[in-house]
Write a protein that holds these residues in place. Structure first.
Motif, PDB file in Angstrom:
ATOM      1  N   GLU B  15       0.839  -1.194   0.000  1.00  0.00           N
ATOM      2  CA  GLU B  15       0.000   0.000   0.000  1.00  0.00           C
ATOM      3  C   GLU B  15       0.879   1.251   0.000  1.00  0.00           C
ATOM      4  OE1 GLU B  15      -2.532   0.034   3.405  1.00  0.00           O
ATOM      5  OE2 GLU B  15      -3.939   1.483   2.581  1.00  0.00           O
ATOM      6  N   LYS B  16       0.464   2.256  -0.801  1.00  0.00           N
ATOM      7  CA  LYS B  16       1.124   3.552  -0.946  1.00  0.00           C
ATOM      8  C   LYS B  16       2.345   3.515  -1.860  1.00  0.00           C
ATOM      9  CE  LYS B  16      -0.510   5.105   3.552  1.00  0.00           C
ATOM     10  NZ  LYS B  16      -0.163   5.451   4.936  1.00  0.00           N
ATOM     11  N   GLU B  17       2.736   2.317  -2.297  1.00  0.00           N
ATOM     12  CA  GLU B  17       3.837   2.235  -3.245  1.00  0.00           C
ATOM     13  C   GLU B  17       3.303   2.332  -4.678  1.00  0.00           C
ATOM     14  OE1 GLU B  17       6.450   2.368  -0.476  1.00  0.00           O
ATOM     15  OE2 GLU B  17       7.242   1.832  -2.457  1.00  0.00           O
ATOM     16  N   ALA B  18       4.213   2.554  -5.645  1.00  0.00           N
ATOM     17  CA  ALA B  18       3.844   2.557  -7.057  1.00  0.00           C
ATOM     18  C   ALA B  18       4.072   1.163  -7.644  1.00  0.00           C
ATOM     19  CB  ALA B  18       4.668   3.587  -7.816  1.00  0.00           C
ATOM     20  N   VAL B  19       3.322   0.853  -8.689  1.00  0.00           N
ATOM     21  CA  VAL B  19       3.467  -0.446  -9.354  1.00  0.00           C
ATOM     22  C   VAL B  19       3.304  -0.252 -10.856  1.00  0.00           C
ATOM     23  CG1 VAL B  19       1.002  -1.031  -9.123  1.00  0.00           C
ATOM     24  CG2 VAL B  19       2.697  -2.862  -9.344  1.00  0.00           C
ATOM     25  N   THR B  20       4.052  -1.037 -11.617  1.00  0.00           N
ATOM     26  CA  THR B  20       3.972  -0.998 -13.082  1.00  0.00           C
ATOM     27  C   THR B  20       3.483  -2.331 -13.609  1.00  0.00           C
ATOM     28  OG1 THR B  20       5.781   0.607 -13.273  1.00  0.00           O
ATOM     29  CG2 THR B  20       5.252  -0.683 -15.225  1.00  0.00           C
ATOM     30  N   LEU B  21       2.436  -2.286 -14.414  1.00  0.00           N
ATOM     31  CA  LEU B  21       1.891  -3.482 -15.062  1.00  0.00           C
ATOM     32  C   LEU B  21       2.278  -3.429 -16.534  1.00  0.00           C
ATOM     33  CD1 LEU B  21      -1.688  -3.574 -13.470  1.00  0.00           C
ATOM     34  CD2 LEU B  21       0.486  -4.399 -12.541  1.00  0.00           C
ATOM     35  N   ASP B  22       2.864  -4.517 -17.005  1.00  0.00           N
ATOM     36  CA  ASP B  22       3.448  -4.531 -18.348  1.00  0.00           C
ATOM     37  C   ASP B  22       2.436  -4.923 -19.427  1.00  0.00           C
ATOM     38  OD1 ASP B  22       6.637  -5.917 -17.229  1.00  0.00           O
ATOM     39  OD2 ASP B  22       5.846  -3.867 -17.180  1.00  0.00           O
ATOM     40  N   CYS B  23       2.602  -4.328 -20.603  1.00  0.00           N
ATOM     41  CA  CYS B  23       1.766  -4.654 -21.758  1.00  0.00           C
ATOM     42  C   CYS B  23       2.578  -4.395 -23.019  1.00  0.00           C
ATOM     43  CB  CYS B  23       0.505  -3.790 -21.759  1.00  0.00           C
ATOM     44  SG  CYS B  23      -0.519  -3.964 -23.241  1.00  0.00           S
ATOM     45  N   THR B  24       2.684  -5.398 -23.865  1.00  0.00           N
ATOM     46  CA  THR B  24       3.278  -5.183 -25.180  1.00  0.00           C
ATOM     47  C   THR B  24       2.242  -5.549 -26.227  1.00  0.00           C
ATOM     48  OG1 THR B  24       4.228  -7.413 -25.198  1.00  0.00           O
ATOM     49  CG2 THR B  24       5.639  -5.623 -24.414  1.00  0.00           C
ATOM     50  N   TYR B  25       2.412  -4.987 -27.410  1.00  0.00           N
ATOM     51  CA  TYR B  25       1.415  -5.193 -28.451  1.00  0.00           C
ATOM     52  C   TYR B  25       2.103  -5.386 -29.790  1.00  0.00           C
ATOM     53  CZ  TYR B  25       2.317  -0.258 -29.420  1.00  0.00           C
ATOM     54  OH  TYR B  25       2.933   0.936 -29.719  1.00  0.00           O
ATOM     55  N   ASP B  26       1.348  -5.903 -30.721  1.00  0.00           N
ATOM     56  CA  ASP B  26       1.857  -6.107 -32.066  1.00  0.00           C
ATOM     57  C   ASP B  26       0.766  -5.747 -33.055  1.00  0.00           C
ATOM     58  OD1 ASP B  26       3.163  -8.897 -34.022  1.00  0.00           O
ATOM     59  OD2 ASP B  26       3.578  -6.746 -34.102  1.00  0.00           O
ATOM     60  N   SER B  80       0.275   4.913  -9.167  1.00  0.00           N
ATOM     61  CA  SER B  80       1.042   5.519  -8.078  1.00  0.00           C
ATOM     62  C   SER B  80       0.238   5.433  -6.779  1.00  0.00           C
ATOM     63  CB  SER B  80       1.358   6.980  -8.399  1.00  0.00           C
ATOM     64  OG  SER B  80       0.157   7.715  -8.518  1.00  0.00           O
ATOM     65  N   ALA B  81       0.937   5.456  -5.664  1.00  0.00           N
ATOM     66  CA  ALA B  81       0.300   5.484  -4.341  1.00  0.00           C
ATOM     67  C   ALA B  81      -0.830   4.462  -4.237  1.00  0.00           C
ATOM     68  CB  ALA B  81      -0.213   6.891  -4.032  1.00  0.00           C
ATOM     69  N   SER B  82      -0.479   3.186  -4.385  1.00  0.00           N
ATOM     70  CA  SER B  82      -1.478   2.108  -4.425  1.00  0.00           C
ATOM     71  C   SER B  82      -2.387   2.130  -3.206  1.00  0.00           C
ATOM     72  CB  SER B  82      -0.768   0.755  -4.507  1.00  0.00           C
ATOM     73  OG  SER B  82      -0.047   0.645  -5.705  1.00  0.00           O
ATOM     74  N   GLN B  83      -3.641   1.801  -3.461  1.00  0.00           N
ATOM     75  CA  GLN B  83      -4.645   1.712  -2.400  1.00  0.00           C
ATOM     76  C   GLN B  83      -5.219   0.301  -2.380  1.00  0.00           C
ATOM     77  OE1 GLN B  83      -7.494   4.710  -3.564  1.00  0.00           O
ATOM     78  NE2 GLN B  83      -6.052   6.396  -3.226  1.00  0.00           N
ATOM     79  N   LEU B  84      -5.800  -0.077  -1.229  1.00  0.00           N
ATOM     80  CA  LEU B  84      -6.359  -1.422  -1.116  1.00  0.00           C
ATOM     81  C   LEU B  84      -7.415  -1.673  -2.190  1.00  0.00           C
ATOM     82  CD1 LEU B  84      -6.669  -1.752   2.767  1.00  0.00           C
ATOM     83  CD2 LEU B  84      -4.867  -2.658   1.270  1.00  0.00           C
ATOM     84  N   GLY B  85      -8.140  -0.635  -2.549  1.00  0.00           N
ATOM     85  CA  GLY B  85      -9.172  -0.767  -3.575  1.00  0.00           C
ATOM     86  C   GLY B  85      -8.628  -0.972  -4.982  1.00  0.00           C
ATOM     87  N   ASP B  86      -7.322  -0.888  -5.137  1.00  0.00           N
ATOM     88  CA  ASP B  86      -6.720  -1.153  -6.454  1.00  0.00           C
ATOM     89  C   ASP B  86      -6.565  -2.647  -6.719  1.00  0.00           C
ATOM     90  OD1 ASP B  86      -4.434   1.671  -6.126  1.00  0.00           O
ATOM     91  OD2 ASP B  86      -6.477   1.588  -6.927  1.00  0.00           O
ATOM     92  N   SER B  87      -6.784  -3.466  -5.702  1.00  0.00           N
ATOM     93  CA  SER B  87      -6.699  -4.918  -5.892  1.00  0.00           C
ATOM     94  C   SER B  87      -7.771  -5.360  -6.886  1.00  0.00           C
ATOM     95  CB  SER B  87      -6.887  -5.645  -4.555  1.00  0.00           C
ATOM     96  OG  SER B  87      -5.824  -5.372  -3.682  1.00  0.00           O
ATOM     97  N   ALA B  88      -7.345  -5.931  -8.004  1.00  0.00           N
ATOM     98  CA  ALA B  88      -8.266  -6.278  -9.093  1.00  0.00           C
ATOM     99  C   ALA B  88      -7.473  -6.939 -10.214  1.00  0.00           C
ATOM    100  CB  ALA B  88      -8.965  -5.022  -9.640  1.00  0.00           C
ATOM    101  N   SER B 109      -3.341  -9.959 -12.298  1.00  0.00           N
ATOM    102  CA  SER B 109      -4.053  -9.866 -11.028  1.00  0.00           C
ATOM    103  C   SER B 109      -3.184  -9.098 -10.039  1.00  0.00           C
ATOM    104  CB  SER B 109      -4.357 -11.266 -10.493  1.00  0.00           C
ATOM    105  OG  SER B 109      -4.992 -11.175  -9.226  1.00  0.00           O
ATOM    106  N   LEU B 110      -3.631  -7.931  -9.640  1.00  0.00           N
ATOM    107  CA  LEU B 110      -2.875  -7.085  -8.707  1.00  0.00           C
ATOM    108  C   LEU B 110      -3.457  -7.216  -7.309  1.00  0.00           C
ATOM    109  CD1 LEU B 110      -0.709  -4.877  -8.229  1.00  0.00           C
ATOM    110  CD2 LEU B 110      -2.523  -3.193  -8.624  1.00  0.00           C
ATOM    111  N   THR B 111      -2.593  -7.468  -6.355  1.00  0.00           N
ATOM    112  CA  THR B 111      -2.988  -7.500  -4.941  1.00  0.00           C
ATOM    113  C   THR B 111      -2.214  -6.433  -4.198  1.00  0.00           C
ATOM    114  OG1 THR B 111      -3.416  -9.879  -5.068  1.00  0.00           O
ATOM    115  CG2 THR B 111      -3.167  -8.915  -2.871  1.00  0.00           C
ATOM    116  N   VAL B 112      -2.939  -5.561  -3.504  1.00  0.00           N
ATOM    117  CA  VAL B 112      -2.322  -4.520  -2.694  1.00  0.00           C
ATOM    118  C   VAL B 112      -2.292  -4.995  -1.249  1.00  0.00           C
ATOM    119  CG1 VAL B 112      -2.408  -2.119  -1.958  1.00  0.00           C
ATOM    120  CG2 VAL B 112      -3.143  -2.759  -4.275  1.00  0.00           C
ATOM    121  N   ILE B 113      -1.111  -5.003  -0.669  1.00  0.00           N
ATOM    122  CA  ILE B 113      -0.904  -5.518   0.696  1.00  0.00           C
ATOM    123  C   ILE B 113      -0.880  -4.352   1.679  1.00  0.00           C
ATOM    124  CG2 ILE B 113       0.663  -6.845   2.165  1.00  0.00           C
ATOM    125  CD1 ILE B 113       1.833  -7.971  -0.484  1.00  0.00           C
ATOM    126  N   PRO B 114      -1.670  -4.461   2.758  1.00  0.00           N
ATOM    127  CA  PRO B 114      -1.690  -3.356   3.741  1.00  0.00           C
ATOM    128  C   PRO B 114      -0.346  -3.218   4.457  1.00  0.00           C
ATOM    129  CG  PRO B 114      -3.376  -5.010   4.255  1.00  0.00           C
ATOM    130  CD  PRO B 114      -2.624  -5.521   3.080  1.00  0.00           C
TER     131      PRO B 114
END
Lengths: 114, 114
Positions: B15-26, B80-88, B109-114
């Motif tokens: 929680e409160k940290e930033a996270v990057t989710l990767d996506c590449t396309y063609d 940025s600034a992950s919240q528990l509600g970002d888990s999805a 699947s993103l899980t935000v840890i308190p």
């Protein structure tokens, strides 16, 4: 609140029943979509309607029958479904023929086949 | 052929940290749109952010930003600034050709840890 409305939210039906899923949008979108989604998987495209005409059918079994009565409404008629058809069914709409416009989704119908 | 790849089936973030989710396309289409959607366990697909193929600047929407690297064909989502509600579940999608079809990645699947 979602701008795409799907009804019902939940549906339980037997394999011999006939039921319909309904979808409505009032955003003036001329492309509408049906997707099937299993848990933890991406949505699978079933049908696309463009300007009220069926433009894409992803080889969906005939027990699923789509209908687009007008530019705001999209139906999915169900008949003689199988247990493997149990899933979340999502309706979506978008501006037609615009590569830079997103889809907007309804909340989905959770379908269970007994 | 149009293709979207998400290589991270699951991610954890404090929680409160930033996270990057990767996506590449063609795609070989010069005009395309890239989209990120969030799907909580309740099922609705929520549109988060969009990047057009001709956009020079990275898209931002509140705590969401899209790191678009066209030469690498990547469109990573930064929360940025992950919240528990970002888990999805988070899905990357592309709209290209045919114009009214969207292509989805397999999701993260993103899980935000308190």
């Amino acid at each position: 609140d979602t701008e795409v409305t799907q009804t019902p939210k939940h549906l339980v039906m037997g394999m011999t029943n006939k039921k319909s899923l309904k979808c409505e949008q009032h955003m003036g979108h001329r492309a509408m979509y049906w997707y099937k989604q299993k848990a933890k998987k991406p949505p699978e495209l079933m049908f696309v309607y463009s300007y009220e005409k069926l433009s894409i059918n992803e080889s969906v079994p005939s027990r699923f029958s789509p209908e687009c009565p007008n530019s705001s409404l999209l139906n999915l008629h169900l008949h003689a479904l199988q247990p493997e058809d149990s899933a979340l069914y999502l309706c979506a709409s978008s501006q037609a023929d615009r590569a830079h416009q997103p889809q907007h989704f309804g909340d989905g119908t959770r379908l269970s086949i007994l | 052929a149009q293709k979207i790849t998400q290589t991270q089936p699951g991610m954890f973030v404090q929680e409160k940290e930033a996270v990057t989710l990767d996506c590449t396309y063609d795609t070989s289409d010069p005009s395309y749109g890239l989209f990120w959607y969030k799907q909580p366990s309740s099922g609705e697909m929520i549109f988060l952010i969009y990047q057009g193929s001709y956009d020079q600047q990275n898209a931002t929407e509140g705590r969401y930003s899209l790191n678009f690297q066209k030469a690498r064909k990547s469109a990573n989502l930064v929360i940025s600034a992950s919240q528990l509600g970002d888990s999805a579940m988070y899905f990357c999608a592309m709209r290209g050709l045919p114009r009214n079809q969207f292509y989805f990645g397999t999701g993260t699947s993103l899980t935000v840890i308190p």
